[in-house]
Design a protein around this motif. Sequence first.
Motif, short mmCIF file in Angstrom:
data_model
loop_
_atom_site.label_atom_id
_atom_site.label_comp_id
_atom_site.label_asym_id
_atom_site.label_seq_id
_atom_site.Cartn_x
_atom_site.Cartn_y
_atom_site.Cartn_z
N THR A 38 0.88 -1.17 -0.07
CA THR A 38 0.13 0.03 -0.12
C THR A 38 1.00 1.35 -0.01
OG1 THR A 38 -1.61 -1.01 1.07
CG2 THR A 38 -1.73 1.01 1.23
N LEU A 287 -8.87 1.40 -0.73
CA LEU A 287 -8.93 1.75 0.75
C LEU A 287 -10.05 0.72 1.62
CD1 LEU A 287 -9.42 5.66 0.36
CD2 LEU A 287 -7.19 4.40 0.92
N VAL A 291 -7.02 -1.80 3.13
CA VAL A 291 -6.77 -0.99 4.29
C VAL A 291 -7.70 -1.48 5.59
CG1 VAL A 291 -6.28 1.19 5.30
CG2 VAL A 291 -5.57 0.83 2.97
N ALA A 292 -8.93 -1.03 5.19
CA ALA A 292 -9.85 -1.26 6.52
C ALA A 292 -10.28 -2.71 6.73
CB ALA A 292 -11.24 -0.57 6.01
N ALA A 352 -8.70 4.63 14.49
CA ALA A 352 -8.99 4.40 13.09
C ALA A 352 -7.91 5.34 12.29
CB ALA A 352 -10.23 4.75 12.81
N SER A 356 -4.67 3.86 10.05
CA SER A 356 -4.74 4.16 8.59
C SER A 356 -3.64 4.73 8.05
CB SER A 356 -6.16 4.49 8.31
OG SER A 356 -7.07 3.88 8.65
N GLU A 362 -2.33 5.83 4.56
CA GLU A 362 -3.78 5.90 3.90
C GLU A 362 -4.73 6.66 4.91
OE1 GLU A 362 -4.07 6.24 0.73
OE2 GLU A 362 -2.58 4.87 -0.27
N ALA A 365 -8.51 6.48 4.83
CA ALA A 365 -9.40 5.21 4.94
C ALA A 365 -10.11 5.13 6.30
CB ALA A 365 -8.64 3.85 4.74
N ALA A 366 -9.77 6.23 7.11
CA ALA A 366 -10.21 6.26 8.66
C ALA A 366 -11.73 6.12 8.65
CB ALA A 366 -9.38 7.47 9.01
N LEU A 369 -12.81 2.80 8.08
CA LEU A 369 -12.68 1.92 9.37
C LEU A 369 -13.39 2.16 10.44
CD1 LEU A 369 -10.89 -0.11 10.32
CD2 LEU A 369 -9.02 1.39 10.80
#
Length: 561
Positions: A38, A287, A291-292, A352, A356, A362, A365-366, A369
Amino acid sequence: MAVADDKAAGSFIKGAAILSAAGIISRFMGLGYRVILTRMIGAEGMGIYQMAYPLYTIMLVVSRSGIPVTMAKMIADRMARDENKDAYRVFTIARVMSVIIGAVFTLGMLVLAGPLIRILRLDPRAYYAILAIAPAIFLVSIMATYRGFFQGLQDMRPTAASQIVEQLIRTITMIGLAYYLLPLGLEFAAAGASFGAVTGAAAGLLLLFYIYFRRRGDIFEFFVESEEVVEDYQTGSILSEFARLGLPITFGALVRPLMNFVDWVFVPQRLQTAGFAMEEATTLYGLFTNVAMPLVNFPAIITVSLAASLVPAISEADALEDRELIAHRTHTALRFTLFLGLPSAVGLTVLAGPLSGVIFSEPEAASILRLLAWGVIFITLQQTTSAVLQGIGRTDLPARNLALGAAGNAVLNYLLTGLPLFNIHGAAAATVLGFFTAAALNIISVLRRVKNLQSLRTAVVYPALSSLLMGAAVLLLHGFMAETFVGRLPLAELVILLASVAAGAVIYSFLMLLSGALRYDDLILLPRVGENIAIFLGKRGVIDGYKKGEKLEEGKRSEDK
């Protein structure tokens, strides 16, 4: 004789521990390569990379998921009846099946890659990633047969070793090829990362070949040259048995990949409907999926291991027709799951942004998440309750309930993701509600079949309150440390994140001990160190449920003692 010795030495508990350890190591490596990739190719590149996986996973599940479990059962059944020659014959037939099925599905993926991308309006740059990963289906199908063979002998070590080697080589290849091919474009970097599945599978298969051929003298003597008089099973009857046992297993294993397939089909397409350009939709998809979702799935490592141990424990109690013991073990497992799931959800929500931003670089992405984090509660409950239902012989119910959850996820995903107000957050909400549906249906199924199950009110209230207080404390602590140390210390953000996670664990544990919710029975479930911690705290009167000099008999100690 080596084969016989391996079988005699193996036990389910030991085998489950070996596989769980291998799974945890593999999961950590998997999270590691996602973090590095990522950071290397960004969310857009990860979105291209991830687009190869839903089709690959579905074809992989169909081609190999039923073989190892079914073959392990068929081999173990025949060996229990001293039908060693036919046990080996099951393996040889399964090996031929895996070669044929793996080749067919690999070819199918290569042929379908282009048309599916056009029909589903996916990013055309994903074409190379799909082609790169397709040969892995053939290799993994064969590898699954050898794993099933050793599992039938109750020897889990070859499977565990091949899992670790597979993931290690996969990680090295993915990072190396992605870095080397990145100057040519994101699509080639994503394809290089996808090819890691091929090299990883090849490495795992070569290790299994080595173990098998190193033992082949003993294997041939034990199976083929045995003197036992056995029933002569025809190839047709063995294939029929494979179909009867393997198809339900395959269907159950297909549900999770189908949920990912729904995301693959709907999310990029519906994001474009909501007004995003294809590149923006690909980035948001990356994302969400890379990521999440990995962060949300991480706490489930523990409940996967718990479920692996719970199935035989419930099965044993069911065979003894000990309903009290079934209820006790179910209650204990659900308490443990809630003790894990609730604080994990709060922790992922509160942290979060740092998770992230610091881990994946990233921060966008918070918000995804924060919404997905609450799915941890339902994912872990779904896994534990599925194990209970499988243990009492209702293997159909978890598959059915998860399928219903997946259907709900598909409908909501389509409706919400296409709305500009929700966009990618619609996919996150649909995922949470899908697992909520599956977990709720599983719980209803458990309550109908497990009688005299004790109330779980305290197992919900105390962890929930402790989790909320822990979340508030961690939020304040992280904010204070960030304001004080960021910009003044090297790697300050990473150190602060780790310190916040550690502080959260300590605060939550203290609050649970203070409330009396955490008992001796709960702590001894922790692997290796649990019993020592429980005895240490029990001797000092910190926790209930411990008597000096008394050996705990699971299922016989009263919950209200």
